[in-house]
Motif scaffolding. Structure first.
Motif, PDB file in Angstrom:
ATOM      1  N   ALA A  36     -20.970  18.079 -18.083  1.00 46.16           N
ATOM      2  CA  ALA A  36     -21.904  17.157 -18.741  1.00 46.16           C
ATOM      3  C   ALA A  36     -22.307  16.017 -17.820  1.00 46.16           C
ATOM      4  N   ASP A  37     -21.359  15.555 -16.992  1.00 42.20           N
ATOM      5  CA  ASP A  37     -21.606  14.410 -16.114  1.00 42.20           C
ATOM      6  C   ASP A  37     -20.942  14.626 -14.757  1.00 42.20           C
ATOM      7  N   PRO A  38     -21.672  15.239 -13.823  1.00 47.72           N
ATOM      8  CA  PRO A  38     -21.113  15.500 -12.490  1.00 47.72           C
ATOM      9  C   PRO A  38     -20.694  14.217 -11.756  1.00 47.72           C
ATOM     10  N   ASP A  39     -21.184  13.060 -12.185  1.00 47.53           N
ATOM     11  CA  ASP A  39     -20.851  11.789 -11.537  1.00 47.53           C
ATOM     12  C   ASP A  39     -19.670  11.074 -12.194  1.00 47.53           C
ATOM     13  N   VAL A  40     -19.008  11.743 -13.136  1.00 49.56           N
ATOM     14  CA  VAL A  40     -17.890  11.126 -13.844  1.00 49.56           C
ATOM     15  C   VAL A  40     -16.784  10.754 -12.853  1.00 49.56           C
ATOM     16  N   VAL A  41     -16.089   9.658 -13.156  1.00 52.98           N
ATOM     17  CA  VAL A  41     -14.968   9.189 -12.334  1.00 52.98           C
ATOM     18  C   VAL A  41     -13.694   9.386 -13.153  1.00 52.98           C
ATOM     19  N   GLU A  42     -12.708  10.042 -12.539  1.00 54.27           N
ATOM     20  CA  GLU A  42     -11.435  10.267 -13.218  1.00 54.27           C
ATOM     21  C   GLU A  42     -10.449   9.171 -12.830  1.00 54.27           C
ATOM     22  N   GLU A  43      -9.718   8.688 -13.829  1.00 53.31           N
ATOM     23  CA  GLU A  43      -8.673   7.696 -13.601  1.00 53.31           C
ATOM     24  C   GLU A  43      -7.394   8.176 -14.281  1.00 53.31           C
ATOM     25  N   TRP A  44      -6.291   7.543 -13.930  1.00 52.32           N
ATOM     26  CA  TRP A  44      -4.970   7.851 -14.485  1.00 52.32           C
ATOM     27  C   TRP A  44      -4.403   6.533 -14.979  1.00 52.32           C
ATOM     28  N   LYS A  45      -4.321   6.343 -16.279  1.00 52.16           N
ATOM     29  CA  LYS A  45      -3.934   5.046 -16.857  1.00 52.16           C
ATOM     30  C   LYS A  45      -2.705   5.168 -17.754  1.00 52.16           C
ATOM     31  N   TRP A  46      -2.150   4.019 -18.065  1.00 50.67           N
ATOM     32  CA  TRP A  46      -1.104   3.893 -19.083  1.00 50.67           C
ATOM     33  C   TRP A  46       0.004   4.931 -18.920  1.00 50.67           C
ATOM     34  N   ARG A  47       0.534   5.042 -17.711  1.00 51.34           N
ATOM     35  CA  ARG A  47       1.642   5.962 -17.432  1.00 51.34           C
ATOM     36  C   ARG A  47       1.332   7.402 -17.811  1.00 51.34           C
TER      37      ARG A  47
END
Length: 123
Positions: A36-47
């Motif tokens: 859906a969004d090739p420009d999406v940014v992945e993050e890793w949060k809250w343990r």
């Protein structure tokens, strides 16, 4: 997990670590988000929670013993004509989709929801 691992590697590891339907569903959701969004940014949060961003948070992908929960940060502001949201409906901001083992997700409707969340963030 090593501090040098990037969020995408941590998400890969989580999917592999789950090793069951939850990992498969999280991987599928992730694929749909990226489609859906090739420009999406992945993050890793809250343990240990995968989070997807584009000009603001789109959604999180939490895994529990019996569900995979996809929480949309601004879900209350999104149109959901297919009725994907099935929890958090009484909240002021967030809305979520709880997916249980054996559930299916409407790819087209989910992609439309991601598009709408990105449009809201970039408006």
């Amino acid at each position: 997990m090593a501090a040098m691992e990037n969020p995408s590697q941590l998400i890969d590891a989580r999917i592999e670590e789950l090793g069951d339907w939850r990992g498969e569903m999280l991987a599928r959701i992730r694929t749909l988000i990226k489609k859906a969004d090739p420009d999406v940014v992945e993050e890793w949060k809250w343990r240990g929670v995968p989070v997807w961003y584009h000009a603001g948070m789109i959604c999180t992908g939490e895994t529990y013993k019996k569900i995979v929960k996809i929480t949309f940060a601004k879900g209350a502001s999104l149109d959901d004509p297919s009725g994907l949201f099935n929890t958090g409906l009484d909240g002021n901001t967030r809305r979520a989709i709880d997916i249980h083992e054996g559930d299916t997700i409407d790819d087209k409707a989910f992609i439309a929801l991601i598009h709408e969340a990105v449009a809201l963030n970039t408006a």
